[in-house]
Enzyme design. Structure first.
Site, PDB file in Angstrom:
ATOM      1  N   GLY A   1     -23.576  54.125   9.823  1.00 24.61           N
ATOM      2  CA  GLY A   1     -23.938  55.685   8.330  1.00 24.61           C
ATOM      3  C   GLY A   1     -25.566  57.043   8.014  1.00 24.61           C
ATOM      4  O   GLY A   1     -27.083  58.904   6.626  1.00 24.61           O
TER       5      GLY A   1
ATOM      6  N   THR B   1     -26.729  61.591   4.783  1.00 23.26           N
ATOM      7  CA  THR B   1     -27.052  62.267   6.068  1.00 23.26           C
ATOM      8  C   THR B   1     -26.442  63.676   6.158  1.00 23.26           C
ATOM      9  O   THR B   1     -25.316  63.869   5.731  1.00 23.26           O
ATOM     10  CB  THR B   1     -26.510  61.398   7.214  1.00 23.26           C
ATOM     11  N   ILE B   2     -27.095  64.458   6.810  1.00 25.94           N
ATOM     12  CA  ILE B   2     -26.453  65.746   7.098  1.00 25.94           C
ATOM     13  C   ILE B   2     -26.486  65.951   8.605  1.00 25.94           C
ATOM     14  O   ILE B   2     -27.451  65.585   9.277  1.00 25.94           O
ATOM     15  CB  ILE B   2     -27.080  66.969   6.364  1.00 25.94           C
TER      16      ILE B   2
END
Length: 541
Positions: A356, A357-358
């Protein structure tokens, strides 16, 4: 100003890929527009990616900020380069440090607060990329972000939902500086409400003027160290000053004639490579991409991949096995034999040692392609904020463990296990696609699902992006998106998958961005896809 609109009401829509010789694809239009502006001003894909990344710290602050970490894979026109800009632990951090401060018996460092913050690397990544590959000055490249920070923008739907959820979380809202920076009205902004970050504009100007020195050894670094000292943290200016990005060779695996590239550990990109290496042993092309069998095989392969990843992956210098051993063809073929097509299973980690933000992506007409990701880790990260500087800090330290027998045990200067992973695809040594998916441990799962759709089934990048996905959690537990075919959901249940159908945009199924090279970039250009799960937007020119 209030409106009479219900911003949550909507109907299913169908997207199509966009085409252009210069492309920037992000999860917010302001980021994509900032990047395209750099290319129109004479910059290249690296300038575009940095500009977009800086804007995204403002436009999607629940997911990333000036205190994030980052990774990048780029094609410079001749070869692939990898960059690890994740920071290490403060020099004071040891298992004894956490036992003394937080009590014996903890399995890992805290989730929030200064004792979850490692040295942030995103700003250093912008500087390093600009110095090595950029065509414009850093001051020019950061100008769009400065303008957005000063003038502000209207809170978008998906971001607002995550923002509101964080505001209701006491362990976040109670962190020093968080409410002042992100809840100035005593609450999260409403959809369509104006948001601005004067402190971030000040920081971005200082970063631009000093090429990052203000952040790592100047006035911003001093402010961070003073804040840490005031609130029980261990971060010092010396910790910040010691940080350097690391240029690395990518790791890769062959899948149906393509080479899939990821950044080597401490990230989890190797999980996607392990799963794809296992799936190489099955004929997925002969299966329905939306049917039970294809999804079951992918889920089981992903389980096996995570079992190995969580057991063995850490800061590369501290791993007891190598990525090459984990990706060994015989090891993966043996794993494939463990998959039963008739039932779901639980898998334990295996020993690969023998004896698992861009996320955003940009590409330009000269052939440069950039796959870039930066993140706070969990929503709003540590919760630690310096409002005067607009800095919110990640909580990557929570990725360490305190078990001295683990390769991922905390140690001074050591990098923790990380979730963020940019991806890149080549064939016969030539670039094919820059891509990435957001969302914690969903990221390698999204890589596997979208790549299989494109490579095994010939689906275009936007279709692969839009298709319903599953997410493995633990044991036999999986979630599936509500758009998944009912017969497929029923079939997975029949195989023993403990399946929950999720119809909630806050639940992350891996929003992503994809740029596929169509041929000569100066002539044919690229096809770009952007995920509707998080307001994705691709700008072309």
């Amino acid at each position: 100003m209030t409106t009479p609109f219900d911003w949550t009401a909507g109907y299913p829509s169908r997207r199509v890929p966009v085409f252009g010789r210069n492309v920037v694809s992000t999860s917010h239009p302001l980021g994509a527009q900032a990047g395209l502006r750099m290319i129109q001003n004479g910059g290249n894909a690296v300038d575009a990616a940095i500009a977009a990344a800086a804007v995204m710290t403002l436009a999607e602050p629940c997911s990333n900020g000036l205190g994030s970490d980052a990774y990048c894979i780029l094609w410079d026109g001749k070869q692939v380069h990898g960059m690890n800009a994740s920071g290490g632990a403060p020099r004071a951090w040891t298992p004894d440090y956490f036992a003394a401060k937080h009590g014996e018996g903890r399995s890992r460092p805290p989730m929030r607060g200064w004792d979850s913050v490692t040295v942030p690397g995103a700003v250093a990544s912008w500087v390093a990329l600009s110095e090595r590959f950029g065509a414009l000055s850093l001051e020019d490249v950061l100008q769009p972000a400065i303008e957005v920070a000063e003038r502000g923008y209207l809170a978008p739907t998906v971001v607002q939902q995550k923002w509101a959820a964080a505001a209701a979380t006491p362990d976040l809202a109670g962190q020093p500086g968080f409410a002042e920076m992100f809840l100035p009205r005593g609450r999260a902004p409403e959809v369509g409400e104006h948001v601005a970050f004067a402190g971030a504009a000040r920081a971005l100007k200082a970063i631009a003027a000093t090429r990052g020195d203000a952040f790592y050894r100047g006035e911003i670094a001093e402010a961070m160290a003073a804040h840490a000292a005031a609130y029980g943290g261990a971060m010092t200016v010396a910790d910040l000053d010691a940080f350097r990005v690391e240029w690395v060779d990518t790791i890769s695996t062959r899948y149906r004639g393509y080479d899939v590239h990821e950044i080597p550990p401490n990230g989890q990109g190797i999980a996607a490579l392990i799963a794809l290496g296992i799936l190489e042993n099955f004929d997925l092309a002969g299966l329905d991409p939306d049917g039970v069998a294809a999804n079951h095989l992918q889920i089981e392969a992903m389980k096996l991949a995570f079992a190995d990843t969580y057991a063995h992956v850490a800061d590369l210098a501290h791993m007891r096995v190598t990525p090459a051993q984990l990706l060994d063809g015989a090891h993966l073929a043996e794993a494939a034999k463990l998959i039963d097509p008739r039932r779901a299973q639980r898998f334990a980690p295996r020993n690969p040692v023998r004896g698992g933000t861009i996320y955003l992506t940009a590409a330009d007409e000269n052939g440069m392609m950039v796959s870039f990701i930066q993140s706070n880790f969990m929503g709003f990260g540590s919760g630690i904020c310096l409002p005067d500087w607009g800095v919110s800090l990640q909580n990557r330290g929570h990725g360490f463990v305190l078990d001295p027998q683990s390769p991922n045990v905390v140690a001074p200067g050591k990098r923790p296990f990380q979730t963020i992973i940019p991806g890149f695809l080549t064939r016969d040594g030539q670039p094919v696609m820059s891509f990435g998916v957001m969302g914690g441990n969903m990221q390698p799962q999204g890589h596997v699902q979208t790549l299989s759709r494109m490579i095994d089934h010939g689906q275009n990048p936007q279709a692969a992006c839009d298709a319903a996905r599953w997410r493995f959690n633990a044991g036999l537990d999986i979630n599936v998106e509500a758009a998944m075919r009912p017969d497929t959901v029923a079939g997975l249940l029949a195989l023993g998958h403990e399946t929950s159908v999720i119809d909630d945009s806050y639940q992350d199924f891996g929003a992503g961005q994809f740029i596929w090279r169509m041929g000569d970039p100066a002539v044919e250009g690229y096809a770009a896809a952007s995920d509707p799960r998080r307001d994705g937007y691709a700008a072309v020119w």
